[in-house]
Design a protein around this motif. Structure first.
Motif, PDB file in Angstrom:
ATOM      1  N   MET A 120       0.836  -1.204   0.000  1.00  0.00           N
ATOM      2  CA  MET A 120       0.000   0.000   0.000  1.00  0.00           C
ATOM      3  C   MET A 120       0.870   1.253   0.000  1.00  0.00           C
ATOM      4  O   MET A 120       0.567   2.246  -0.660  1.00  0.00           O
ATOM      5  N   ARG A 121       1.961   1.188   0.729  1.00  0.00           N
ATOM      6  CA  ARG A 121       2.862   2.337   0.791  1.00  0.00           C
ATOM      7  C   ARG A 121       3.459   2.605  -0.596  1.00  0.00           C
ATOM      8  O   ARG A 121       3.568   3.751  -1.026  1.00  0.00           O
ATOM      9  N   LEU A 122       3.829   1.517  -1.272  1.00  0.00           N
ATOM     10  CA  LEU A 122       4.388   1.655  -2.616  1.00  0.00           C
ATOM     11  C   LEU A 122       3.325   2.216  -3.562  1.00  0.00           C
ATOM     12  O   LEU A 122       3.619   3.057  -4.407  1.00  0.00           O
ATOM     13  N   GLN A 123       2.084   1.760  -3.381  1.00  0.00           N
ATOM     14  CA  GLN A 123       0.997   2.252  -4.230  1.00  0.00           C
ATOM     15  C   GLN A 123       0.799   3.756  -4.016  1.00  0.00           C
ATOM     16  O   GLN A 123       0.602   4.507  -4.974  1.00  0.00           O
ATOM     17  N   LEU A 124       0.857   4.197  -2.759  1.00  0.00           N
ATOM     18  CA  LEU A 124       0.673   5.624  -2.487  1.00  0.00           C
ATOM     19  C   LEU A 124       1.814   6.439  -3.094  1.00  0.00           C
ATOM     20  O   LEU A 124       1.593   7.491  -3.679  1.00  0.00           O
ATOM     21  N   THR A 125       3.032   5.919  -2.973  1.00  0.00           N
ATOM     22  CA  THR A 125       4.176   6.599  -3.595  1.00  0.00           C
ATOM     23  C   THR A 125       3.967   6.665  -5.102  1.00  0.00           C
ATOM     24  O   THR A 125       4.199   7.702  -5.732  1.00  0.00           O
ATOM     25  N   ALA A 126       3.500   5.554  -5.664  1.00  0.00           N
ATOM     26  CA  ALA A 126       3.276   5.509  -7.108  1.00  0.00           C
ATOM     27  C   ALA A 126       2.180   6.483  -7.526  1.00  0.00           C
ATOM     28  O   ALA A 126       2.195   6.996  -8.637  1.00  0.00           O
ATOM     29  N   LEU A 127       1.238   6.732  -6.629  1.00  0.00           N
ATOM     30  CA  LEU A 127       0.158   7.665  -6.955  1.00  0.00           C
ATOM     31  C   LEU A 127       0.604   9.122  -6.847  1.00  0.00           C
ATOM     32  O   LEU A 127      -0.179  10.028  -7.090  1.00  0.00           O
ATOM     33  N   GLY A 128       1.854   9.324  -6.431  1.00  0.00           N
ATOM     34  CA  GLY A 128       2.372  10.690  -6.356  1.00  0.00           C
ATOM     35  C   GLY A 128       2.296  11.293  -4.968  1.00  0.00           C
ATOM     36  O   GLY A 128       2.343  12.519  -4.821  1.00  0.00           O
ATOM     37  N   ALA A 129       2.162  10.455  -3.944  1.00  0.00           N
ATOM     38  CA  ALA A 129       2.096  10.979  -2.575  1.00  0.00           C
ATOM     39  C   ALA A 129       3.491  11.370  -2.089  1.00  0.00           C
ATOM     40  O   ALA A 129       4.467  10.684  -2.388  1.00  0.00           O
ATOM     41  N   THR A 130       3.570  12.482  -1.354  1.00  0.00           N
ATOM     42  CA  THR A 130       4.816  12.826  -0.679  1.00  0.00           C
ATOM     43  C   THR A 130       4.940  11.908   0.531  1.00  0.00           C
ATOM     44  O   THR A 130       3.988  11.203   0.893  1.00  0.00           O
ATOM     45  N   ARG A 131       6.094  11.951   1.191  1.00  0.00           N
ATOM     46  CA  ARG A 131       6.285  11.099   2.360  1.00  0.00           C
ATOM     47  C   ARG A 131       5.237  11.411   3.439  1.00  0.00           C
ATOM     48  O   ARG A 131       4.637  10.517   4.028  1.00  0.00           O
ATOM     49  N   LEU A 132       4.995  12.721   3.651  1.00  0.00           N
ATOM     50  CA  LEU A 132       4.031  13.118   4.682  1.00  0.00           C
ATOM     51  C   LEU A 132       2.614  12.691   4.307  1.00  0.00           C
ATOM     52  O   LEU A 132       1.850  12.221   5.158  1.00  0.00           O
ATOM     53  N   GLN A 133       2.281  12.850   3.019  1.00  0.00           N
ATOM     54  CA  GLN A 133       0.943  12.424   2.577  1.00  0.00           C
ATOM     55  C   GLN A 133       0.769  10.923   2.779  1.00  0.00           C
ATOM     56  O   GLN A 133      -0.283  10.465   3.226  1.00  0.00           O
ATOM     57  N   SER A 134       1.826  10.167   2.487  1.00  0.00           N
ATOM     58  CA  SER A 134       1.756   8.709   2.666  1.00  0.00           C
ATOM     59  C   SER A 134       1.522   8.359   4.130  1.00  0.00           C
ATOM     60  O   SER A 134       0.669   7.528   4.453  1.00  0.00           O
ATOM     61  N   ILE A 135       2.301   8.989   5.010  1.00  0.00           N
ATOM     62  CA  ILE A 135       2.181   8.674   6.441  1.00  0.00           C
ATOM     63  C   ILE A 135       0.776   9.015   6.932  1.00  0.00           C
ATOM     64  O   ILE A 135       0.135   8.238   7.647  1.00  0.00           O
ATOM     65  N   ALA A 136       0.275  10.192   6.508  1.00  0.00           N
ATOM     66  CA  ALA A 136      -1.064  10.599   6.946  1.00  0.00           C
ATOM     67  C   ALA A 136      -2.120   9.601   6.458  1.00  0.00           C
ATOM     68  O   ALA A 136      -3.013   9.204   7.210  1.00  0.00           O
ATOM     69  N   LEU A 137      -1.986   9.172   5.205  1.00  0.00           N
ATOM     70  CA  LEU A 137      -2.978   8.226   4.655  1.00  0.00           C
ATOM     71  C   LEU A 137      -2.883   6.870   5.337  1.00  0.00           C
ATOM     72  O   LEU A 137      -3.903   6.237   5.625  1.00  0.00           O
ATOM     73  N   LEU A 138      -1.663   6.431   5.604  1.00  0.00           N
ATOM     74  CA  LEU A 138      -1.498   5.122   6.250  1.00  0.00           C
ATOM     75  C   LEU A 138      -2.016   5.164   7.688  1.00  0.00           C
ATOM     76  O   LEU A 138      -2.600   4.191   8.177  1.00  0.00           O
ATOM     77  N   MET A 139      -1.809   6.308   8.353  1.00  0.00           N
ATOM     78  CA  MET A 139      -2.324   6.426   9.727  1.00  0.00           C
ATOM     79  C   MET A 139      -3.844   6.437   9.722  1.00  0.00           C
ATOM     80  O   MET A 139      -4.491   5.851  10.576  1.00  0.00           O
ATOM     81  N   ARG A 140      -4.398   7.124   8.738  1.00  0.00           N
ATOM     82  CA  ARG A 140      -5.856   7.135   8.643  1.00  0.00           C
ATOM     83  C   ARG A 140      -6.373   5.718   8.353  1.00  0.00           C
ATOM     84  O   ARG A 140      -7.400   5.295   8.863  1.00  0.00           O
ATOM     85  N   GLU A 141      -5.621   5.013   7.518  1.00  0.00           N
ATOM     86  CA  GLU A 141      -6.019   3.650   7.153  1.00  0.00           C
ATOM     87  C   GLU A 141      -6.004   2.726   8.367  1.00  0.00           C
ATOM     88  O   GLU A 141      -6.791   1.788   8.449  1.00  0.00           O
ATOM     89  N   SER A 142      -5.094   2.995   9.315  1.00  0.00           N
ATOM     90  CA  SER A 142      -4.999   2.126  10.496  1.00  0.00           C
ATOM     91  C   SER A 142      -5.627   2.787  11.715  1.00  0.00           C
ATOM     92  O   SER A 142      -5.290   2.466  12.848  1.00  0.00           O
ATOM     93  N   ARG A 143      -6.573   3.695  11.465  1.00  0.00           N
ATOM     94  CA  ARG A 143      -7.130   4.496  12.561  1.00  0.00           C
ATOM     95  C   ARG A 143      -7.803   3.650  13.637  1.00  0.00           C
ATOM     96  O   ARG A 143      -7.738   3.984  14.815  1.00  0.00           O
ATOM     97  N   LEU A 144      -8.435   2.567  13.243  1.00  0.00           N
ATOM     98  CA  LEU A 144      -9.129   1.764  14.253  1.00  0.00           C
ATOM     99  C   LEU A 144      -8.147   1.086  15.193  1.00  0.00           C
ATOM    100  O   LEU A 144      -8.374   1.007  16.403  1.00  0.00           O
TER     101      LEU A 144
END
Lengths: 360, 232
Positions: free
Chosen positions: B130-154
């Protein structure tokens, strides 16, 4: 098609301190679909990921003639879809718009573009659904819509159909081929499936053993593989040691075991002992010998009949092993059975000759 | 049995009449444990995410420390904090001994490792691709971390609840550094211990019911959030 959009030179990718793939030169033309084809573990995914700047690499990589100095800027002009859909725990609409959101596109515009991409992939009706409720095929369509929504200048696809069941895969391959052709998206597709490569690509690059072995238009690569390994991979099951008997302007006569075989293919320079390559699909089986335009007709005993999907693989003993593929219907109508003696024929124009010294 | 029934009757009466001592202890517990957990979230969630997603020197050691910290004995933490803020200790000039700040500090040291460690586990549980996919989608490092944290929010919410649950029910550290001062540093757990030692079982039961109620409410909230997120 116009010029080169992406160009790799002396390109090598290492993982875990070991070089996994190397390409001396690879040029991707604007608007073309290039399939990187190879067996499992050949290094094709590493090559694709490095071309998409998702893996470190050695060598030169140029996009539209310029070195890629800012990978993030490059990645925002391309898109990648993987084997698994890798959707976030959000709605389908939000997933499809994710790449656009990361690029700072306004909400209105990204909703519209995501919707258009979902329509093209036939999943617009799922827009409000949670991505976690989708089937594998639906999720992969959303993943492809997400990649297309950003309007990529190059679309990298890493075996996007391999996790799908056969009917789902066939439909999706057909739909994606239609979308890509309609929009002229430059596409680099990694696959180990020859049919997928033929359906989706204009050119094929064969990667085996960590090396780019052959690249060319799909028909020529499949018809004239550069060596016996590539030949075997692209489905040329008959690679037979031969000896040149005579060469005329019209035909080359070869001896294969005790048989003389006539071909129109050119003999590799200076090689009197080439390898004769015959595709199983080019071999015709008949009960009785009869007059046809095929220059080569050999009597052979059926050693084995093996059903493979809609075809039957027929292994013959003609003094050398020869493999033919026939349809299930033909096999039934001819009443083929193991031990039967039949006639195998093939046209002189179909075989391809390989230099023996290039054989692996 | 008479003793138990009498105690339960008194406990219900104290709760229904909103006994002042009970409310003060509950309020002190919520303020101290809430503050300690909030501080742990602010510092521990980013640190846990960094440990879970980052690849840097010393990461393994920090993860081992966080995991060890999850099992810290509260009395050991209480001892360490007490020595530190003792009048003649290194931070004696703060004059925090026997204050809520002291309890918050001790509870922070107990909650933070749990939140750091479980947050690291939460973000690591996401598919590495998923991290690689976010990078591939053009996410910056911070955007990736924020999205991954949101993804694991529960899972992160579960980490936070585990941290809060650990500190609201601990007694050793809070008693040692807070001194159990009525109306100030007397929290639910220290009050229960005190009332039980005096044989005031009705008061102790009432305090215990409130403590259990808080823990139940938090767990119910977490469960509700988790179930709400399940696909229909």
């Amino acid at each position: 098609m116009s010029g080169t959009i992406l160009e790799a030179e002396d390109f090598a990718v290492a993982r875990g301190g070991r070089e996994v793939v190397r390409a001396h030169e690879l040029r991707i033309r604007e608007g073309e679909a290039l399939a990187i084809l190879g067996p499992n573990g050949a290094g094709k995914t590493s090559l694709l990921l490095a071309l998409a700047t998702l893996l470190p690499f050695a060598g030169r990589l140029r996009f539209r003639g310029s070195s890629i100095d800012r990978p993030l800027a490059f990645r925002r002009r391309v898109a990648v879809a993987f084997q698994r859909p890798l959707l976030l725990d959000r709605s389908v609409r939000e997933n499809a718009a994710l790449g656009l959101a990361l690029r700072g596109v306004s909400r209105r515009e990204r909703d519209q573009r995501a919707h258009d991409a979902l329509v093209r992939l036939g999943v617009a009706h799922l827009a409000g659904r949670s991505a976690r409720t989708l089937s594998g095929g639906e999720a992969q369509r959303v993943s492809l819509a997400r990649a297309l929504a950003v309007g990529p200048e190059i679309l990298f696809l890493d075996e996007p159909f391999s996790a799908l069941d056969a009917p789902t895969r066939e439909t999706l391959v057909a739909d994606l081929a239609r979308v890509l052709r309609a929009r002229g998206v430059t596409t680099v597709l990694v696959t180990h499936d020859r049919d997928e490569a033929l359906s989706l690509s204009d050119r094929v690059a064969i990667v085996m053993g960590g090396r780019l072995r052959q690249i060319g238009d799909a028909a020529s690569v499949f018809a004239t593989p550069v060596d016996s390994e590539v030949a075997a991979f692209v489905g040329v099951e008959n690679v037979l040691p031969a000896r040149v008997v005579s060469v005329t302007e019209e035909l080359t006569t070869l001896r294969v075991a005790d048989h003389l075989v006539e071909v129109t293919a050119d003999v590799p320079a200076g090689d009197d002992f080439p390898l004769l390559c015959i595709r199983p699909d080019d071999v015709i089986i008949a009960r009785e010998p009869g007059p046809t335009s095929a220059r080569n007709a050999l009597a052979g005993t059926i050693l084995r009949l093996e059903p493979i999907g809609r075809r039957v693989r027929v292994l013959l003993d003609c003094g050398f092993p020869l493999v033919a593929h026939v349809t299930v219907r033909s096999a039934r109508e001819l009443g083929l059975a193991e031990g039967d003696v039949v006639t195998a024929s093939f046209k002189a124009t179909l075989p391809h000759l390989l230099a023996r010294h290039r054989a692996a | 049995m008479e003793l138990i029934f009498e105690g339960l009757r008194e406990a219900v009466a104290r709760i229904l009449t909103l006994d002042r001592d009970l409310l003060e202890a509950a309020s002190a517990s919520l303020v101290t444990s809430g503050s300690a957990t909030s501080l742990s979230v602010v510092t521990g969630v980013p640190l846990g995410a960094a440990l879970g997603l980052g690849r840097f020197r010393g990461r393994g050691l920090l993860l081992a420390l966080a995991n060890t910290g999850m099992g810290l004995p509260p009395v050991a933490v209480g001892l360490f904090v007490a020595v530190f803020i003792w009048r003649s200790g290194p931070a004696g000039q703060l004059e925090w001994f026997c204050t809520r700040q002291a309890i918050i500090t001790a509870q922070y040291l107990l909650a933070a490792p749990t939140i750091v460690g479980l947050t690291a586990v939460a973000v690591q549980s996401i598919d590495p691709m998923m991290r690689l996919q976010l990078t591939a989608l053009g996410a910056t490092r911070l955007q990736s971390i924020a999205l991954l944290m949101r993804e694991s929010r529960l899972l992160i919410l579960t980490a936070v609840m585990a941290g809060f649950g650990a500190v609201i029910s601990e007694i050793g550290a809070s008693l040692m550094v807070g001194c159990n001062i009525k109306g100030d540093t007397r929290i639910l757990t220290t009050a229960i211990a005190l009332e039980t030692s005096k044989g005031e079982f009705g008061a102790a039961f009432a305090l215990a019911f409130v403590l259990l109620g808080i823990i139940f409410a938090l767990n119910a909230l977490t469960t509700w959030a988790q179930q709400r997120a399940r696909p229909q």
